[in-house]
Scaffold this motif. Structure first.
Motif, PDB file in Angstrom:
ATOM      1  N   ILE A  20       0.945  -1.217   0.475  1.00 29.67           N
ATOM      2  CA  ILE A  20       0.015   0.034   0.126  1.00 29.67           C
ATOM      3  C   ILE A  20       1.208   1.352   0.006  1.00 29.67           C
ATOM      4  CG2 ILE A  20      -1.239   1.482   1.005  1.00 29.67           C
ATOM      5  CD1 ILE A  20      -2.988  -1.176   1.920  1.00 29.67           C
ATOM      6  N   ALA A  21       1.975   1.706   0.663  1.00 32.32           N
ATOM      7  CA  ALA A  21       2.774   2.214   1.208  1.00 32.32           C
ATOM      8  C   ALA A  21       3.640   2.404  -0.254  1.00 32.32           C
ATOM      9  CB  ALA A  21       3.933   1.982   2.062  1.00 32.32           C
ATOM     10  N   HIS A  22       3.739   1.343  -1.298  1.00 31.11           N
ATOM     11  CA  HIS A  22       4.438   1.433  -2.500  1.00 31.11           C
ATOM     12  C   HIS A  22       3.770   2.048  -3.322  1.00 31.11           C
ATOM     13  CE1 HIS A  22       5.085  -0.683  -6.812  1.00 31.11           C
ATOM     14  NE2 HIS A  22       6.003  -0.206  -6.179  1.00 31.11           N
ATOM     15  N   ALA A  23       2.270   1.617  -3.486  1.00 29.61           N
ATOM     16  CA  ALA A  23       1.264   2.060  -4.162  1.00 29.61           C
ATOM     17  C   ALA A  23       1.022   3.175  -4.684  1.00 29.61           C
ATOM     18  CB  ALA A  23      -0.298   0.978  -4.066  1.00 29.61           C
ATOM     19  N   VAL A  24       0.503   3.887  -2.850  1.00 30.78           N
ATOM     20  CA  VAL A  24       0.318   5.440  -3.018  1.00 30.78           C
ATOM     21  C   VAL A  24       1.307   6.064  -3.386  1.00 30.78           C
ATOM     22  CG1 VAL A  24       0.155   6.895  -1.629  1.00 30.78           C
ATOM     23  CG2 VAL A  24      -1.045   5.448  -1.215  1.00 30.78           C
ATOM     24  N   CYS A 211       0.304   4.729  -9.891  1.00 34.02           N
ATOM     25  CA  CYS A 211      -0.256   4.598  -8.661  1.00 34.02           C
ATOM     26  C   CYS A 211      -1.894   4.144  -8.684  1.00 34.02           C
ATOM     27  CB  CYS A 211      -0.705   6.384  -8.252  1.00 34.02           C
ATOM     28  SG  CYS A 211      -1.772   5.842  -6.889  1.00 34.02           S
ATOM     29  N   ARG A 212      -2.587   5.040 -10.048  1.00 32.91           N
ATOM     30  CA  ARG A 212      -4.199   3.655 -10.026  1.00 32.91           C
ATOM     31  C   ARG A 212      -4.006   2.460 -10.164  1.00 32.91           C
ATOM     32  NH1 ARG A 212      -6.422   7.058 -13.994  1.00 32.91           N
ATOM     33  NH2 ARG A 212      -7.704   7.769 -11.929  1.00 32.91           N
ATOM     34  N   GLU A 213      -3.477   1.810 -11.079  1.00 32.11           N
ATOM     35  CA  GLU A 213      -3.107   0.249 -11.640  1.00 32.11           C
ATOM     36  C   GLU A 213      -2.451  -0.333 -10.151  1.00 32.11           C
ATOM     37  OE1 GLU A 213      -0.193  -2.358 -14.477  1.00 32.11           O
ATOM     38  OE2 GLU A 213      -0.199  -0.313 -14.879  1.00 32.11           O
ATOM     39  N   SER A 214      -1.105   0.055  -9.740  1.00 36.36           N
ATOM     40  CA  SER A 214      -0.905  -0.622  -8.620  1.00 36.36           C
ATOM     41  C   SER A 214      -2.095  -0.693  -7.382  1.00 36.36           C
ATOM     42  CB  SER A 214      -0.017   0.230  -7.805  1.00 36.36           C
ATOM     43  OG  SER A 214       1.442   0.514  -8.527  1.00 36.36           O
ATOM     44  N   LEU A 215      -2.807   0.630  -7.315  1.00 41.80           N
ATOM     45  CA  LEU A 215      -3.676   0.455  -5.824  1.00 41.80           C
ATOM     46  C   LEU A 215      -5.142  -1.069  -6.665  1.00 41.80           C
ATOM     47  CD1 LEU A 215      -4.021   3.930  -5.287  1.00 41.80           C
ATOM     48  CD2 LEU A 215      -3.397   2.575  -3.788  1.00 41.80           C
ATOM     49  N   GLU A 216      -4.840  -0.708  -7.951  1.00 40.28           N
ATOM     50  CA  GLU A 216      -6.199  -1.718  -8.229  1.00 40.28           C
ATOM     51  C   GLU A 216      -5.768  -3.202  -8.046  1.00 40.28           C
ATOM     52  OE1 GLU A 216      -6.714  -0.745 -12.182  1.00 40.28           O
ATOM     53  OE2 GLU A 216      -8.370   0.613 -11.643  1.00 40.28           O
ATOM     54  N   GLU A 217      -4.459  -3.711  -7.924  1.00 41.08           N
ATOM     55  CA  GLU A 217      -4.029  -5.021  -8.011  1.00 41.08           C
ATOM     56  C   GLU A 217      -4.822  -5.071  -6.126  1.00 41.08           C
ATOM     57  OE1 GLU A 217       0.158  -4.388 -10.452  1.00 41.08           O
ATOM     58  OE2 GLU A 217       0.348  -4.833  -8.620  1.00 41.08           O
ATOM     59  N   LEU A 218      -4.582  -4.404  -5.974  1.00 40.81           N
ATOM     60  CA  LEU A 218      -4.765  -4.704  -4.205  1.00 40.81           C
ATOM     61  C   LEU A 218      -6.395  -4.645  -4.070  1.00 40.81           C
ATOM     62  CD1 LEU A 218      -2.096  -2.449  -2.549  1.00 40.81           C
ATOM     63  CD2 LEU A 218      -2.640  -4.442  -1.952  1.00 40.81           C
ATOM     64  N   GLY A 219      -7.154  -3.885  -4.970  1.00 42.07           N
ATOM     65  CA  GLY A 219      -8.535  -3.732  -5.060  1.00 42.07           C
ATOM     66  C   GLY A 219      -8.685  -2.372  -4.100  1.00 42.07           C
TER      67      GLY A 219
END
Length: 224
Positions: A20-24, A211-219
Motif C-alpha cells: 500500500i505504501a508503494h502503491a500510494v 498509482c492507480r494500477e498498483s492500487l487496483e492490484e490491491l482492490g
C-alpha cells in the motif's frame, strides 16, 4: 531443517503495508513501480539491484522463494539445490503451490531447460515455518529484501516506509487508513475519496497511471 520464527499474520500484514505504501507513492516515483506488485495470491518484490522474490499466500500455506544474482548459489547446480531441498519433505500441497504459483516469476533457462532459478526458499503451513536455511542464511541469499515486511505493521516498519518514500504526514496517515480498511475487509473493494486522492499529491499523468494500477492490484480504487 530449520524452524523459523516467522508469524503468518505478521508477514501478511507486512506485505500489505509495504505494497500500500508503494502503491500510494508510485504517484511520485513511477520509475520504481516495478519494485512491488500483486498477481492474485502472489506478492512480488524486487530491488533493481539483483534481488527478486515471490511470496504466495494460499489459504493456510505460504511459500516464499528468492533469487539473488550475487549469491554464490546461482548457476551452481549443487548449491542451487540447497534452496530446493527445503521442499523435499514438504507436504504435497506445498509442492503444488510452489510449482503452480511461486516459481512462475523465478523461471530461467539453464542448459536448454526452463527451471526455477532460486537461491533461498521457505514455507509455512499455518504458523509452522521451515527452511533448509537458517534465517541468517536466508537473508544472505535473497530474503533480506523482505526484512521490513517480516516486521508486520509495527512502528519500526511504518517508520521505514515513511522514511524510504519521504512521505508527508498526510500520505503516511492515508497509507495506515487504507491498511486498516484492507485488513477489516480483505476481499471488499475499497474506494479512495477525492479528498484522500488529493492528499497523495499526484504530480503527472505517469504517476497517476502507476498509482492507480498498483492500487487496483490491491482492490483499492482511485477516483477517476
Amino acid at each position: 531443517m530449520y524452524k523459523l520464527a516467522i508469524n503468518r499474520e505478521q508477514i501478511w500484514n507486512g506485505c500489505i503495508l509495504a505494497s500500500i505504501a508503494h502503491a500510494v507513492m508510485t504517484a511520485h516515483y513511477p520509475d520504481f513501480s516495478f519494485e512491488q506488485s500483486w498477481d492474485g495470491i502472489n506478492y512480488n518484490v524486487q530491488d533493481g539491484a539483483g534481488i527478486r522474490g515471490t511470496i504466495t499466500f494460499h489459504d493456510r500455506i505460504i511459500v516464499a522463494a528468492f533469487r539473488k544474482e550475487q549469491s554464490d548459489r546461482l548457476y551452481n547446480s549443487d548449491l542451487t539445490q540447497t534452496a530446493i531441498r527445503s521442499l523435499h519433505k514438504a507436504p504435497p500441497a506445498v509442492h503444488a503451490i510452489a510449482k503452480s504459483e511461486t516459481f512462475h516469476c523465478l523461471l530461467d533457462e539453464v542448459d536448454g531447460q526452463t527451471i526455477p532459478l532460486i537461491t533461498a526458499l521457505f514455507y509455512g503451513v499455518s504458523d509452522d515455518f521451515v527452511s533448509n536455511d537458517s534465517l541468517v542464511d536466508l537473508f544472505e541469499h535473497g530474503a533480506e529484501i523482505i526484512q521490513t515486511q517480516l516486521l508486520g505493521c509495527t512502528d519500526e516498519a511504518i517508520k521505514h516506509w515513511h522514511d524510504y518514500y519521504e512521505m508527508t504526514q498526510e500520505q503516511s496517515d492515508l497509507v495506515l487508513s487504507l491498511f486498516h480498511r484492507k485488513l477489516q475487509n480483505p476481499k471488499s473493494v475499497i474506494r479512495i475519496s477525492q479528498e484522500e486522492a488529493t492528499s497523495i499529491g499526484l504530480v503527472n499523468a505517469e504517476g497517476i497511471d502507476e498509482c492507480r494500477e498498483s492500487l487496483e492490484e490491491l482492490g483499492i480504487i482511485y477516483p477517476m
